[in-house]
Design a protein around this motif. Structure first.
Motif, PDB file in Angstrom:
ATOM      1  N   ALA A  10       0.837  -1.208   0.000  1.00 37.62           N
ATOM      2  CA  ALA A  10       0.000   0.000   0.000  1.00 37.62           C
ATOM      3  C   ALA A  10       0.869   1.254   0.000  1.00 37.62           C
ATOM      4  CB  ALA A  10      -0.930  -0.010   1.215  1.00 37.62           C
ATOM      5  N   ARG A  11       1.863   1.259   0.839  1.00 40.09           N
ATOM      6  CA  ARG A  11       2.756   2.418   0.918  1.00 40.09           C
ATOM      7  C   ARG A  11       3.460   2.646  -0.413  1.00 40.09           C
ATOM      8  NH1 ARG A  11       6.318   0.773   4.640  1.00 40.09           N
ATOM      9  NH2 ARG A  11       4.678   0.800   6.197  1.00 40.09           N
ATOM     10  N   LYS A  12       3.947   1.570  -1.019  1.00 37.87           N
ATOM     11  CA  LYS A  12       4.662   1.688  -2.291  1.00 37.87           C
ATOM     12  C   LYS A  12       3.743   2.175  -3.413  1.00 37.87           C
ATOM     13  CE  LYS A  12       8.076  -0.849  -4.943  1.00 37.87           C
ATOM     14  NZ  LYS A  12       8.817  -2.081  -5.098  1.00 37.87           N
ATOM     15  N   ALA A  13       2.466   1.773  -3.366  1.00 36.82           N
ATOM     16  CA  ALA A  13       1.509   2.190  -4.391  1.00 36.82           C
ATOM     17  C   ALA A  13       0.869   3.531  -4.079  1.00 36.82           C
ATOM     18  CB  ALA A  13       0.424   1.125  -4.544  1.00 36.82           C
ATOM     19  N   GLY A  14       1.082   4.042  -2.871  1.00 30.07           N
ATOM     20  CA  GLY A  14       0.509   5.340  -2.506  1.00 30.07           C
ATOM     21  C   GLY A  14      -0.970   5.279  -2.189  1.00 30.07           C
ATOM     22  N   VAL A  17      -4.324   0.582   2.978  1.00 33.21           N
ATOM     23  CA  VAL A  17      -4.548  -0.860   3.065  1.00 33.21           C
ATOM     24  C   VAL A  17      -5.984  -1.193   2.682  1.00 33.21           C
ATOM     25  CG1 VAL A  17      -4.671  -2.797   4.691  1.00 33.21           C
ATOM     26  CG2 VAL A  17      -2.717  -1.240   4.756  1.00 33.21           C
ATOM     27  N   GLU A  18      -6.922  -0.360   3.117  1.00 40.40           N
ATOM     28  CA  GLU A  18      -8.331  -0.614   2.796  1.00 40.40           C
ATOM     29  C   GLU A  18      -8.600  -0.517   1.294  1.00 40.40           C
ATOM     30  OE1 GLU A  18     -10.758  -1.910   4.620  1.00 40.40           O
ATOM     31  OE2 GLU A  18      -9.225  -2.129   6.149  1.00 40.40           O
ATOM     32  N   THR A  19      -7.838   0.300   0.590  1.00 40.20           N
ATOM     33  CA  THR A  19      -7.982   0.381  -0.863  1.00 40.20           C
ATOM     34  C   THR A  19      -7.583  -0.946  -1.494  1.00 40.20           C
ATOM     35  OG1 THR A  19      -7.547   2.754  -0.857  1.00 40.20           O
ATOM     36  CG2 THR A  19      -7.202   1.594  -2.952  1.00 40.20           C
ATOM     37  N   ILE A  20      -6.509  -1.536  -1.018  1.00 38.42           N
ATOM     38  CA  ILE A  20      -6.093  -2.838  -1.535  1.00 38.42           C
ATOM     39  C   ILE A  20      -7.165  -3.879  -1.249  1.00 38.42           C
ATOM     40  CG2 ILE A  20      -4.432  -4.729  -1.271  1.00 38.42           C
ATOM     41  CD1 ILE A  20      -2.243  -2.642  -1.003  1.00 38.42           C
ATOM     42  N   ARG A  21      -7.705  -3.876  -0.053  1.00 38.99           N
ATOM     43  CA  ARG A  21      -8.762  -4.836   0.277  1.00 38.99           C
ATOM     44  C   ARG A  21     -10.002  -4.614  -0.597  1.00 38.99           C
ATOM     45  NH1 ARG A  21      -7.361  -4.181   6.424  1.00 38.99           N
ATOM     46  NH2 ARG A  21      -5.818  -5.844   6.619  1.00 38.99           N
ATOM     47  N   PHE A  22     -10.325  -3.358  -0.865  1.00 39.32           N
ATOM     48  CA  PHE A  22     -11.455  -3.031  -1.745  1.00 39.32           C
ATOM     49  C   PHE A  22     -11.213  -3.588  -3.145  1.00 39.32           C
ATOM     50  CE2 PHE A  22     -13.308  -0.131  -4.888  1.00 39.32           C
ATOM     51  CZ  PHE A  22     -14.655  -0.243  -4.567  1.00 39.32           C
ATOM     52  N   TYR A  23     -10.026  -3.377  -3.687  1.00 38.65           N
ATOM     53  CA  TYR A  23      -9.685  -3.885  -5.011  1.00 38.65           C
ATOM     54  C   TYR A  23      -9.767  -5.412  -5.044  1.00 38.65           C
ATOM     55  CZ  TYR A  23      -7.914   0.768  -6.366  1.00 38.65           C
ATOM     56  OH  TYR A  23      -7.783   2.096  -6.665  1.00 38.65           O
ATOM     57  N   GLU A  24      -9.374  -6.049  -3.959  1.00 39.94           N
ATOM     58  CA  GLU A  24      -9.490  -7.510  -3.881  1.00 39.94           C
ATOM     59  C   GLU A  24     -10.954  -7.940  -3.926  1.00 39.94           C
ATOM     60  OE1 GLU A  24      -5.494  -8.520  -1.230  1.00 39.94           O
ATOM     61  OE2 GLU A  24      -7.419  -8.275  -0.209  1.00 39.94           O
ATOM     62  N   ARG A  25     -11.790  -7.264  -3.159  1.00 39.88           N
ATOM     63  CA  ARG A  25     -13.218  -7.609  -3.141  1.00 39.88           C
ATOM     64  C   ARG A  25     -13.860  -7.409  -4.511  1.00 39.88           C
ATOM     65  NH1 ARG A  25     -12.911  -4.871   1.828  1.00 39.88           N
ATOM     66  NH2 ARG A  25     -13.858  -3.019   0.938  1.00 39.88           N
ATOM     67  N   LYS A  26     -13.429  -6.394  -5.237  1.00 41.44           N
ATOM     68  CA  LYS A  26     -13.965  -6.113  -6.573  1.00 41.44           C
ATOM     69  C   LYS A  26     -13.364  -7.027  -7.644  1.00 41.44           C
ATOM     70  CE  LYS A  26     -16.757  -2.620  -5.984  1.00 41.44           C
ATOM     71  NZ  LYS A  26     -18.149  -2.695  -6.374  1.00 41.44           N
ATOM     72  N   GLY A  27     -12.350  -7.798  -7.288  1.00 46.43           N
ATOM     73  CA  GLY A  27     -11.716  -8.697  -8.248  1.00 46.43           C
ATOM     74  C   GLY A  27     -10.707  -8.017  -9.159  1.00 46.43           C
TER      75      GLY A  27
END
Length: 65
Positions: A10-14, A17-27
């Motif tokens: 998350a830090r490297k992508a700017g 963490v919740e954004t990453i989890r959201f992207y995972e949920r959306k596939g």
């Protein structure tokens, strides 16, 4: 191949963490499997590149829907 924990990815992508989890949920990105021996899931650097691509697409006006 170097892998990252969710917080480091998350830090490297700017993003958060919740954004990453959201992207995972959306596939949009794949959630790594949980290690059999415990520990943290790790993300390849390609996931960071994919997150950056998604963010750029959003900045250009693309929707996640």
């Amino acid at each position: 191949m170097k892998t990252l924990t969710i917080s480091k990815a998350a830090r490297k992508a700017g993003v958060g963490v919740e954004t990453i989890r959201f992207y995972e949920r959306k596939g949009l990105i794949e959630q790594p499997l949980k290690p059999i021996d415990g520990g943290y899931r790790t993300y390849p650097n390609e996931t960071v590149q994919r997150i950056l691509f998604i963010r750029q697409a959003q900045e250009l006006g693309f929707s996640l829907h």
